[in-house]
Design a protein around this motif. Structure first.
Motif, short mmCIF file in Angstrom:
data_model
loop_
_atom_site.label_atom_id
_atom_site.label_comp_id
_atom_site.label_asym_id
_atom_site.label_seq_id
_atom_site.Cartn_x
_atom_site.Cartn_y
_atom_site.Cartn_z
N LYS A 124 -4.61 9.97 4.70
CA LYS A 124 -5.84 9.62 3.85
C LYS A 124 -6.02 10.02 2.65
O LYS A 124 -6.45 9.19 1.82
CB LYS A 124 -7.05 10.71 4.76
N ARG A 125 -5.26 11.21 2.11
CA ARG A 125 -5.18 11.61 0.78
C ARG A 125 -4.39 10.64 -0.09
O ARG A 125 -4.92 10.35 -1.10
CB ARG A 125 -4.69 12.77 0.84
N ALA A 126 -3.42 10.03 0.55
CA ALA A 126 -2.60 9.51 -0.36
C ALA A 126 -3.10 7.92 -0.72
O ALA A 126 -3.04 7.11 -1.64
CB ALA A 126 -1.16 9.20 -0.05
N ALA A 127 -3.82 7.48 0.46
CA ALA A 127 -4.52 6.19 0.56
C ALA A 127 -5.75 6.17 -0.53
O ALA A 127 -5.99 5.21 -1.35
CB ALA A 127 -5.01 5.75 2.03
N LEU A 128 -6.42 7.07 -0.62
CA LEU A 128 -7.35 7.24 -1.27
C LEU A 128 -6.88 7.35 -2.70
O LEU A 128 -7.57 6.76 -3.73
CB LEU A 128 -8.65 8.52 -1.11
N ALA A 129 -5.91 8.29 -3.20
CA ALA A 129 -5.47 8.51 -4.43
C ALA A 129 -4.93 7.16 -4.95
O ALA A 129 -4.99 6.78 -6.35
CB ALA A 129 -4.35 9.36 -4.30
N ALA A 130 -4.34 6.13 -3.85
CA ALA A 130 -3.57 5.02 -4.52
C ALA A 130 -4.69 3.67 -4.69
O ALA A 130 -4.56 2.79 -5.13
CB ALA A 130 -2.46 4.53 -3.49
N GLY A 131 -6.09 3.91 -4.15
CA GLY A 131 -6.79 2.98 -4.20
C GLY A 131 -7.03 1.90 -3.16
O GLY A 131 -7.27 0.74 -3.41
N VAL A 132 -6.16 2.28 -2.04
CA VAL A 132 -6.08 1.15 -1.10
C VAL A 132 -7.26 1.06 -0.49
O VAL A 132 -8.24 1.86 -0.05
CB VAL A 132 -5.04 1.71 0.10
N ARG A 133 -7.60 -0.33 -0.34
CA ARG A 133 -9.09 -0.84 0.11
C ARG A 133 -10.00 -0.31 -0.82
O ARG A 133 -11.10 0.34 -0.27
CB ARG A 133 -9.26 -0.44 1.41
N GLY A 134 -9.87 -0.57 -2.07
CA GLY A 134 -10.91 -0.11 -2.93
C GLY A 134 -12.27 -0.83 -2.85
O GLY A 134 -13.11 -0.38 -3.67
N ASP A 160 0.85 -1.29 0.09
CA ASP A 160 -0.05 -0.11 -0.15
C ASP A 160 0.89 1.22 0.00
O ASP A 160 0.41 2.30 -0.76
CB ASP A 160 -1.06 -0.10 1.03
N LEU A 161 2.13 1.29 0.95
CA LEU A 161 2.87 2.56 0.88
C LEU A 161 3.45 2.65 -0.55
O LEU A 161 3.64 3.85 -0.80
CB LEU A 161 3.72 2.22 2.12
N ARG A 162 4.04 1.59 -1.04
CA ARG A 162 4.64 1.93 -2.44
C ARG A 162 3.76 2.74 -3.38
O ARG A 162 4.09 3.44 -4.01
CB ARG A 162 5.09 0.40 -2.96
N ALA A 163 2.45 2.08 -3.15
CA ALA A 163 1.29 2.69 -4.20
C ALA A 163 1.18 4.02 -3.91
O ALA A 163 0.86 5.11 -4.72
CB ALA A 163 0.21 1.88 -4.14
N MET A 164 1.11 4.29 -2.54
CA MET A 164 0.81 5.76 -2.00
C MET A 164 1.95 6.45 -2.56
O MET A 164 1.63 7.96 -2.76
CB MET A 164 0.48 5.71 -0.33
#
Length: 356
Positions: free
Chosen positions: A283-293, A155-159
């Motif tokens: 929050k912003r990075a997790a949403l943008a990365a699609g984490v827990r889509g 998740d962190l890499r995607a963020m």
């Protein structure tokens, strides 16, 4: 008869540092005023600014409730406080209000005890009118803790990929995410870091960059502790390299590590970031990365916070649990386990060990 409460007592939480300093000023000779100022500083250091603000807000809440009931908040009355926490639990503390959670009620009760103590009129929380009511509230309304979602390595890499490339803001955010994760740091600890020891009055710690990594010295609730953050296997995910790049290009060599980037992303301010910026970033990075889509956007907003970084480290580090416990600064292994979202819960199978 006790002195009736003043209007400022009813509408605001006391500034304990100022109150103690004024009391000392009145009781001591003028040549001891410097000690009074020092006492003010020590009182302020006894609790965080966030805690003092929360306690002040809770005192206002309590006094407002008393005023609507035609009651006086002073002197402290266990019966009155028992009725107040009952109102909080039932949603009747304010007109049209919602029932407070058990955690909120316990914080409000702590705030009342603190505020009464500052006035020299301690509240007996063990009195049956408080203790028995609180026990009943816990038994009736207590729910399992709502844990924040862990940010795992993938998740962190995607963020990190969602951050602004080639900008100072992007470099700063990358360093904050990586250091927060690798160090298992709280959001206040991330933004509270300085470049070196005793460089600012509001700093909560400092860093020392070495060949093999970085040592972070932190001031916590129970004293000082050191956190070791080793270098990563690649520059793209190395927290130490990310921090060095940010400090170099932002031209920061003294004072707060993480500061606001102003203008069009080319100017760096002098004051440290607020800790809420860390939560917003996660929050912003997790949403943008699609984490827990698989969750709705609203659910994902609630699920992620600054604590997601600490939970991510605890859930991902494949090492002896005691090392994770030490990194997070937990007093017990049980607290560390609360942060672990994907640990092997049945590594020790007592059923089979017992012969079944």
């Amino acid at each position: 008869m006790p002195e009736p409460p003043r209007s400022e007592d009813l509408h605001a939480g006391p500034d304990s540092a100022r109150a103690i300093a004024e009391a000392l000023s009145a009781a001591l000779p003028a040549h001891l005023e410097r000690l009074t100022d020092r006492a003010r500083g020590y009182v302020e250091a006894a609790s965080s600014a966030n805690t003092r603000r929360a306690y002040a807000s809770d005192w206002v809440h309590f006094c407002s409730w008393c005023r609507r009931q035609g009651l006086e908040p002073l002197p402290p009355s266990p019966q009155l406080v028992g009725l107040y926490i009952t109102a909080c639990a039932s949603g009747a503390a304010i007109p049209g209000g919602k029932a407070n959670s058990v955690a909120t009620i316990e914080r409000r009760l702590s705030a009342l005890g603190w505020n009464y103590a500052q006035r020299g009129t301690p509240l007996d929380r063990k009195d049956r009118h408080i203790a028995t009511v609180l026990a009943g509230i816990r038994n009736t309304h207590a729910a399992p803790p709502r844990q924040k979602e862990a940010v795992l390595p993938e998740d962190l890499r995607a963020m990190l990929e969602t951050l602004e490339r080639g900008s100072l803001r992007g470099l700063r955010d990358r360093a904050m995410l990586l250091i927060g994760f690798a160090g298992g740091l709280r959001r206040s600890e991330i933004v509270g870091l300085d470049c070196g020891r005793e460089q600012t009055a509001d700093g909560r710690g400092w860093i020392e960059i070495l060949d093999k990594g970085m040592v972070v010295t932190l001031r916590g609730k129970t004293g000082w502790r050191e956190v070791e953050i080793g270098r990563g296997s690649s520059d793209a995910t190395c927290p130490v390299s990310a921090l060095q790049t940010w400090l170099k290009l932002a031209r920061i060599g003294h004072g707060p590590l993480f500061r606001r980037v102003t203008g069009r992303g080319t100017d760096v301010g002098t004051e440290r970031l607020n800790d809420r910026e860390v939560a917003r970033l996660v929050k912003r990075a997790a949403l943008a990365a699609g984490v827990r889509g698989d969750l709705s956007e609203g659910e994902r907003e609630i699920k992620f916070s600054g604590h997601s970084l600490r939970a991510g480290l605890a859930s991902s580090a494949e090492v002896d649990e005691r090392y994770v416990q030490r990194q997070l600064g937990h007093a017990s292994a049980e607290m560390t386990r609360r942060y672990q979202r994907r640990r092997d819960r049945f590594r020790v199978n007592l059923t089979k060990a017992a012969g079944l």
